[in-house]
Motif scaffolding. Structure first.
Motif: not given
Length: 613
Positions: A275-298
């Protein structure tokens, strides 16, 4: 029969008293011996100053029949050329030792080691001098110090651990920097065995790794479980291994062998996640703010291997693949998604000469709202004569970022950035000034850029500026900027920008013209900064600052007024040049309290051990 029972009970009672007495008296009797051993064993082996609190705790009851020892406030301070720098500090050190080995006094056997709250700072200068090279390199060197060459301890280690560590590694020779915050690491195994099975666990709240100016990890939460078999010929076989980088899981295996100076390896890794969300977590600005609530696909695919021999003349072959297909993410309480994320990247080499490596980012595409952004880059012959074929094109409306990503409290950003850049050719064409053989063209424009944050509450505003790219240089045009009360106008150029970033040993050259009516430094001095400055130790020995040797830059300034604390400087002007690790002041002048001061001089750090002023 009754007498036998009484005698037996009396004997057991005497034995218990003797054991308890020994448990109490042994630590007292041998405390001085252990302290002397620890200091002498270290100080006769290292070119540094070891110190620790003499309030050492020694006991046997908790670890019977082994002796336990606790040492507090350990520091290891460097001698020249890093004189005064603290290499290691440890709040608490714990160890268990074989008590019989202490009593016999021949070889003291250490079984467990625990380091609580260690802080480790490792630094290597550009000339290769390292602050951790404190061990005397040979028996002859030890004898030259008038010290014995024999060792009095034996490692029978079964368990070790590091708790709440802070580690910094800064290697200027390879332009590599790493930092680990709140590091916890433990290992278990019989280190006396010829064939060792070592089981380790590692966690860190934040790991940063920067190599050759490129950040590969930044404040990344890390967890590693590794099982390693180590045999007699120094072959390390990785068995069950899992690495978590934020929310990305990577599994890896294989082996590394070091029978001589060569390092042979056959390693592989992959991410079982798709899933795309797993590699998305390596972006600091995205990961540090409510990452568990993010909706992602791909979908995402990542795998690779590295196989061959590493030495001074050879680099192992490798094959790395990263693909992202139709990625999208959005916060449920923000209106605009980041969508259409596509990544196709490969890095390959058959092995041998690293110059055979090919890095190809054939596609990196995303859309912020309705605005697409595209990057591609092909790199060949990276060590001898880098060949580049790339493009960057797109528009980012910065006002929309707050609708896509959650910003820190107090942060706002606005404006429009546009980029359209092409590059194609070998860097040698620029070095030879054959500019017609290298296509490097395009521009980046900025309109009405505004930025504020908790660290910069005074709004920064740039009305308009542009950077024009050509094979010879990058030009900065008519930058007009205000920050709080301060105003600045700038223009200038940079030469050899691509050579500086893509080829080691290249020098970045440039010039900047700066004019301003007012620069108010007091707006940027926090109360804490001023307080720290007022409490500086007046007797503290100043440390030498090593200037970069790969930058040749000149600043020409004309400043009407500069406010700094209680000082109000007028009519600052002059030229400051940084080149070859030397900063030079030429025709510099300022006015203060109706008096004019002219300044000429230099600071030269080519020999950092003895800088010149």
């Amino acid at each position: 029969m009754g007498k036998i029972i009484k005698r037996t009970l009396l004997g057991l009672l005497i034995l218990i008293v003797l054991v308890l007495g020994a448990a109490i008296l042994l630590p007292i009797i041998y405390k001085t011996k252990i302290i002397e051993f620890a200091k002498s064993e270290a100080n006769r082996r290292i070119n540094a100053k070891l110190n620790f609190s003499n309030d050492i705790s020694i006991g046997i009851l908790k670890t019977f029949p082994d002796l336990n020892i606790t040492i507090n406030n350990i520091t290891l301070v460097n001698n020249k050329p890093f004189a005064g720098d603290t290499l290691i500090s440890i709040v608490e050190f714990k160890s268990t030792m074989d008590v019989m080995s202490i009593i016999k006094g021949d070889k003291i056997k250490i079984k467990t080691l625990v380091l609580n709250h260690p802080r480790i700072f490792m630094k290597k200068l550009i000339d290769g001098t390292a602050n951790w090279s404190i061990a005397f390199p040979s028996n002859e060197d030890i004898k030259a110090q008038g010290k014995d060459t024999g060792s009095n301890f034996k490692m029978g280690l079964q368990h070790y651990e590091i708790n709440n560590g802070y580690v910094v590694f800064d290697d200027a020779t390879h332009t590599f920097y790493a930092k680990m915050v709140n590091l916890n690491h433990s290992g278990n195994g019989d280190f006396t065995a010829d064939n060792l099975d070592l089981n380790t666990e590692t966690t860190a709240d934040a790991i940063t790794m920067i190599y050759d100016k490129i950040p590969y990890l930044y404040n990344t939460k890390t967890q590693l479980k590794a099982a390693i078999n180590i045999d007699q010929i120094s072959k390390y076989t990785l068995k069950e291994n899992e690495l978590h980088l934020n929310d990305l899981l990577i599994t890896f295996g294989g082996w590394v062998a070091m029978p001589d100076d060569d390092i042979n390896m056959d390693m592989n890794f992959k991410s079982p996640q798709t899933d795309f969300k797993s590699i998305l977590s390596l972006i600091p600005a995205v990961y540090k703010k409510d990452f568990s609530k993010i909706k992602a696909s791909g979908s995402m695919a990542m795998k690779g291997d590295i196989k061959g021999t590493y030495n001074d003349k050879s680099f192992p072959g490798f094959n790395v693949l990263l693909n992202v297909d139709n990625g999208m993410f959005s916060y449920p309480d923000l209106p605009t998604p980041v969508k259409d994320v596509f990544v196709n990247m490969t890095a390959q080499s058959p092995g041998g000469d690293f110059n055979n490596a090919v890095i190809n980012i054939s596609k990196l595409h995303f859309a912020m709202g309705d605005d697409p952004f595209d990057i591609r880059m092909l790199i060949k012959t990276p060590t001898t004569d880098p060949y580049l074929d790339g493009a960057i094109k797109g528009k980012i409306i910065l006002d929309n970022i707050k609708n896509m990503v959650k910003l820190d409290a107090g942060t706002s950003i606005s404006g429009i950035l546009k980029s359209d850049i092409l590059m194609k050719g070998n860097l040698s064409s620029i070095e030879k000034k054959e500019y017609d053989k290298f296509n490097f063209s395009g521009n980046i424009t900025c309109e009405n850029l505004g930025y504020t944050s908790a660290s910069l509450p005074q709004k920064m505003h740039i009305s308009h500026t542009s950077m024009d790219f050509n094979p010879k240089n990058v030009k900065l045009n008519d930058l007009s900027m205000t920050i709080g009360n301060s105003d600045m106008q700038m223009d200038g150029y940079l030469n050899n920008l691509l050579g500086y970033f893509f080829k080691k040993g290249q020098t970045l050259k440039g010039e900047l013209n700066l004019t301003a009516k007012l620069i108010d430094c007091n707006q940027f001095l926090s109360k804490s900064t001023a307080k720290e400055a007022s409490h500086e130790d007046p007797n503290a020995k100043p440390s030498a600052v090593e200037l970069p040797g790969d930058i040749d830059f000149t600043l020409k300034a004309k400043l009407g007024e500069v406010k700094y604390e209680k000082f109000d400087f007028k009519n600052l002007r002059g030229q400051i040049t940084l080149a070859d690790k030397r900063i030079t002041f030429k025709d510099a002048a300022l006015s203060l309290m109706d008096a004019t001061c002219n300044i000429d001089g230099y600071y030269d750090s080519k020999n950092i051990k003895e800088p010149k002023v």
